[in-house]
Design a protein around this motif. Sequence first.
Motif, PDB file in Angstrom:
ATOM      1  N   ARG A 183       0.836  -1.209   0.000  1.00 43.34           N
ATOM      2  CA  ARG A 183       0.000   0.000   0.000  1.00 43.34           C
ATOM      3  C   ARG A 183       0.870   1.258   0.000  1.00 43.34           C
ATOM      4  O   ARG A 183       0.376   2.362  -0.240  1.00 43.34           O
ATOM      5  CB  ARG A 183      -0.930   0.008   1.220  1.00 43.34           C
ATOM      6  CG  ARG A 183      -2.054  -1.024   1.142  1.00 43.34           C
ATOM      7  CD  ARG A 183      -3.145  -0.732   2.149  1.00 43.34           C
ATOM      8  NE  ARG A 183      -2.682  -0.787   3.524  1.00 43.34           N
ATOM      9  CZ  ARG A 183      -2.699  -1.877   4.291  1.00 43.34           C
ATOM     10  NH1 ARG A 183      -3.155  -3.019   3.802  1.00 43.34           N
ATOM     11  NH2 ARG A 183      -2.267  -1.825   5.549  1.00 43.34           N
ATOM     12  N   TYR A 203       0.870   4.186  -2.609  1.00 45.65           N
ATOM     13  CA  TYR A 203       0.113   5.432  -2.457  1.00 45.65           C
ATOM     14  C   TYR A 203       1.073   6.565  -2.057  1.00 45.65           C
ATOM     15  O   TYR A 203       1.066   7.645  -2.654  1.00 45.65           O
ATOM     16  CB  TYR A 203      -0.985   5.276  -1.401  1.00 45.65           C
ATOM     17  CG  TYR A 203      -1.719   6.576  -1.131  1.00 45.65           C
ATOM     18  CD1 TYR A 203      -2.718   7.004  -1.991  1.00 45.65           C
ATOM     19  CD2 TYR A 203      -1.388   7.381  -0.044  1.00 45.65           C
ATOM     20  CE1 TYR A 203      -3.373   8.215  -1.766  1.00 45.65           C
ATOM     21  CE2 TYR A 203      -2.035   8.589   0.188  1.00 45.65           C
ATOM     22  CZ  TYR A 203      -3.032   8.998  -0.681  1.00 45.65           C
ATOM     23  OH  TYR A 203      -3.674  10.193  -0.459  1.00 45.65           O
ATOM     24  N   THR A 224      -1.826   5.417   4.582  1.00 41.86           N
ATOM     25  CA  THR A 224      -2.042   4.525   3.437  1.00 41.86           C
ATOM     26  C   THR A 224      -3.398   3.826   3.470  1.00 41.86           C
ATOM     27  O   THR A 224      -3.659   2.949   2.650  1.00 41.86           O
ATOM     28  CB  THR A 224      -0.906   3.479   3.348  1.00 41.86           C
ATOM     29  OG1 THR A 224      -0.776   2.796   4.602  1.00 41.86           O
ATOM     30  CG2 THR A 224       0.419   4.148   3.011  1.00 41.86           C
ATOM     31  N   LYS A 225      -4.259   4.237   4.406  1.00 43.46           N
ATOM     32  CA  LYS A 225      -5.630   3.721   4.453  1.00 43.46           C
ATOM     33  C   LYS A 225      -6.599   4.898   4.485  1.00 43.46           C
ATOM     34  O   LYS A 225      -6.276   5.963   5.001  1.00 43.46           O
ATOM     35  CB  LYS A 225      -5.847   2.836   5.692  1.00 43.46           C
ATOM     36  CG  LYS A 225      -5.031   1.561   5.694  1.00 43.46           C
ATOM     37  CD  LYS A 225      -5.508   0.560   4.643  1.00 43.46           C
ATOM     38  CE  LYS A 225      -6.778  -0.138   5.094  1.00 43.46           C
ATOM     39  NZ  LYS A 225      -7.191  -1.186   4.116  1.00 43.46           N
ATOM     40  N   ARG A 277      -1.485  -5.615   1.727  1.00 43.16           N
ATOM     41  CA  ARG A 277      -0.069  -5.427   2.074  1.00 43.16           C
ATOM     42  C   ARG A 277       0.868  -6.189   1.149  1.00 43.16           C
ATOM     43  O   ARG A 277       2.019  -5.807   0.967  1.00 43.16           O
ATOM     44  CB  ARG A 277       0.183  -5.884   3.521  1.00 43.16           C
ATOM     45  CG  ARG A 277      -0.454  -4.997   4.566  1.00 43.16           C
ATOM     46  CD  ARG A 277      -0.273  -5.589   5.958  1.00 43.16           C
ATOM     47  NE  ARG A 277       1.104  -5.541   6.388  1.00 43.16           N
ATOM     48  CZ  ARG A 277       1.670  -4.507   7.014  1.00 43.16           C
ATOM     49  NH1 ARG A 277       0.963  -3.436   7.274  1.00 43.16           N
ATOM     50  NH2 ARG A 277       2.930  -4.542   7.388  1.00 43.16           N
ATOM     51  N   LEU A 282      -3.517   2.833  -7.384  1.00 37.64           N
ATOM     52  CA  LEU A 282      -3.322   3.430  -6.064  1.00 37.64           C
ATOM     53  C   LEU A 282      -2.228   4.500  -6.112  1.00 37.64           C
ATOM     54  O   LEU A 282      -2.348   5.551  -5.469  1.00 37.64           O
ATOM     55  CB  LEU A 282      -2.963   2.343  -5.037  1.00 37.64           C
ATOM     56  CG  LEU A 282      -2.828   2.813  -3.584  1.00 37.64           C
ATOM     57  CD1 LEU A 282      -4.102   3.497  -3.098  1.00 37.64           C
ATOM     58  CD2 LEU A 282      -2.485   1.625  -2.668  1.00 37.64           C
TER      59      LEU A 282
END
Length: 283
Positions: free
Chosen positions: A14, A17, A185-186, A251, A262
């Motif tokens: 992730r 991003y 990252t979320k 992940r 992303l």
Amino acid sequence: MYNSGLILEGGGMRGVYTAGVLEYFLENELFFPYIIGVSAGACQGSSYVARQPGRNKQVTIDYVTHQDYISYRNLLFKKELFGMDFIFEKLPNELVPFDFETFNNAAETFLIGTTDCISGEPVYFDKNDIPEDILKIIRASSTLPFMAPAIEFRGKTLMDGGISDPIPIKKAIADGVQKSVIVLTKPKGYRKKKSSFSWLPRYVYKDFKGLHTALETRYKMYNETLDYIEALEARNEVIVIRPSRDLKVGRVERNPDKLTSLYEVGYEDAKEKFAQLNDWIGA
């Protein structure tokens, strides 16, 4: 004292991003006097400090389907899901050369967070204190439990920095950063759930009491840190850049198209925030 700082969360793949965010910063020559990253954040941050546009995308997306990058073959034969030698030796030294000279000469303070397996506490390394061992420390910061062996360095046994201090905003504040920009990252609203395998570290890492204690309580620390960050954000004391869309990238994602999407979201989110960032930092 630093007038501004950049805090980079980890998150495995992730982290593409963050790569997109930093690519936009590089293109527009936005740098911060203080940068701190853990795990994937430290990886992406290093290429940013080294002023290497496009490198993060090459390393994290263009090579992701290589059999030595992420594979169960690695796990079976090398006891590591991510090919750590490939990622932290062959890629930076041969395939996508890392600019050590520019990195070492960069004026920015760049800190890398790791976790001490014995104490379970975070250990931070300044790039200027470890010029010959920078790849080893970034590797340590990215060494995920159950997926790669711990790294020995200067009498300490080190693993993933995201275990003990997943989003090191409090470290940045303690170091005198006045205005923090945090890259998560979320998406907003995400909270980590307690693992149904929270008992496992006690058996796998019997000699690392601090590590398994930190792993068992990590979800609480992570969620408390997010609560803290969102409270700061509500008071306009930090700026947070987070995925504006939830693309469900994991992940250990290996799909280049999903990773590219992303990455592009990160780039566009940084572009969207850029004017606000410049005004806020310069104010």
